[in-house]
Design an enzyme around this catalytic site. Sequence first.
Site, mmCIF file in Angstrom:
data_model
loop_
_atom_site.group_PDB
_atom_site.id
_atom_site.type_symbol
_atom_site.label_atom_id
_atom_site.label_comp_id
_atom_site.label_asym_id
_atom_site.label_seq_id
_atom_site.Cartn_x
_atom_site.Cartn_y
_atom_site.Cartn_z
ATOM 1 N N ASP A 94 8.229 -60.910 -50.530
ATOM 2 C CA ASP A 94 9.464 -61.674 -51.058
ATOM 3 C C ASP A 94 9.300 -62.958 -51.295
ATOM 4 O OD1 ASP A 94 12.118 -62.013 -51.303
ATOM 5 O OD2 ASP A 94 12.631 -60.785 -49.828
ATOM 6 N N HIS A 165 22.991 -60.078 -52.303
ATOM 7 C CA HIS A 165 23.989 -61.188 -52.026
ATOM 8 C C HIS A 165 24.073 -61.827 -53.286
ATOM 9 C CE1 HIS A 165 20.075 -63.429 -52.132
ATOM 10 N NE2 HIS A 165 19.451 -62.313 -51.311
ATOM 11 N N HIS A 173 22.625 -67.062 -49.713
ATOM 12 C CA HIS A 173 23.338 -65.928 -49.358
ATOM 13 C C HIS A 173 24.749 -66.566 -49.503
ATOM 14 C CE1 HIS A 173 19.386 -64.882 -47.364
ATOM 15 N NE2 HIS A 173 19.648 -63.902 -48.001
ATOM 16 N N GLU A 198 18.972 -55.869 -53.294
ATOM 17 C CA GLU A 198 17.761 -55.519 -52.527
ATOM 18 C C GLU A 198 17.720 -54.252 -51.712
ATOM 19 O OE1 GLU A 198 16.289 -58.676 -49.904
ATOM 20 O OE2 GLU A 198 18.129 -59.915 -50.324
ATOM 21 N N GLU A 292 13.440 -55.894 -54.932
ATOM 22 C CA GLU A 292 14.610 -56.816 -54.931
ATOM 23 C C GLU A 292 14.390 -57.461 -56.526
ATOM 24 O OE1 GLU A 292 14.661 -60.230 -52.365
ATOM 25 O OE2 GLU A 292 16.710 -60.589 -52.997
HETATM 26 MN MN MN Z 1 14.329 -61.956 -51.222
HETATM 27 MN MN MN Z 2 17.456 -61.722 -51.385
#
Ligand code: MN
Ligand code: MN
Length: 307
Positions: A94, A165, A173, A198, A292
Amino acid sequence: MAGKADAKNEDGKSEKTAADVGRVSYDALKKAGEMVRPGIKLLEVAEYAEGLIRKQGYDLAFPMNISINQQAAHYTPALGDEKVFGKDDIVKLDIGAAKDGILGDCAMTVDLSHNNQALLEAAQNALNDAIGTVKAGVKVNYIGKAIEKAITAKGFKPIKNLGGHGVAEHSLHAELFVPNFDNGDETELDEGMVIAIEPFATNGRGVVSDGDSYEIYDYIGPQPVRSSNARGVLAKIEKSYPHEPFAVRWLADSSSSKFGLYSSVRELFSASAINAYPVLVELGNGMVSQFEAEVLVEKDGCSVLTK
Ligand code: MN
Ligand code: MN
């Protein structure tokens, strides 16, 4: 991609930056994915991918997360981390680039076992189906419903206390939460919003909790701290990482011992000068997959920025 990047509207500049940030993020993700093999150090992959982003003149939106098996998210290699990938690991990568507060965020899973393809497909299908639902006016629980349906169709569970988000300037976020199931939240997407979607799939309980490993933090504000070492580390954080999360290993310099650095970080955390992101672990000890993407919400659909 080029069409979107060159699009001109009221917000043409930041839209172009968002597309560039997304492209740089996804390129680093793909190249990191190609490096993941048994015996390779996690640290080597993280440093390569983060270096690739920095070399192009971008910052990191957060330290690269490399989370294995039951870990869902928020592990990043420690300073001098010797850990290597195992032959049966399910590896979540990620990563996100950043430019002037515009943040990228994208993730993929690599299955070194070659035995968990269905688990990966569950999260990948969920992401594709979710992207297919996104347009201005769509309610976030409708996206969650599509994610849950795709994951359960493969015989797995979505992780319900993790989700996508909103992405705002310097805020990964942002207020909006995009659930991985139908949580009843009828908040609608607006045209022009950037959101990250995600899905996480698991054969465990579908819930994560905080583990006892801490490598990622972010800056809260100045606080009095006792040791001069900790004050030095705090000054470095204030200067270099005032907004986005950072890795402990990013704070190292030739004068700091590993023990001294981690002691200082613990002191800053105790003093509430920094906030921690503990590693998130699946509560039922299940294996976890994640994909994601970041998308720009449009009137009649969306465009994927991280591609
Ligand atoms: Mn991420
Ligand atoms: Mn994320």
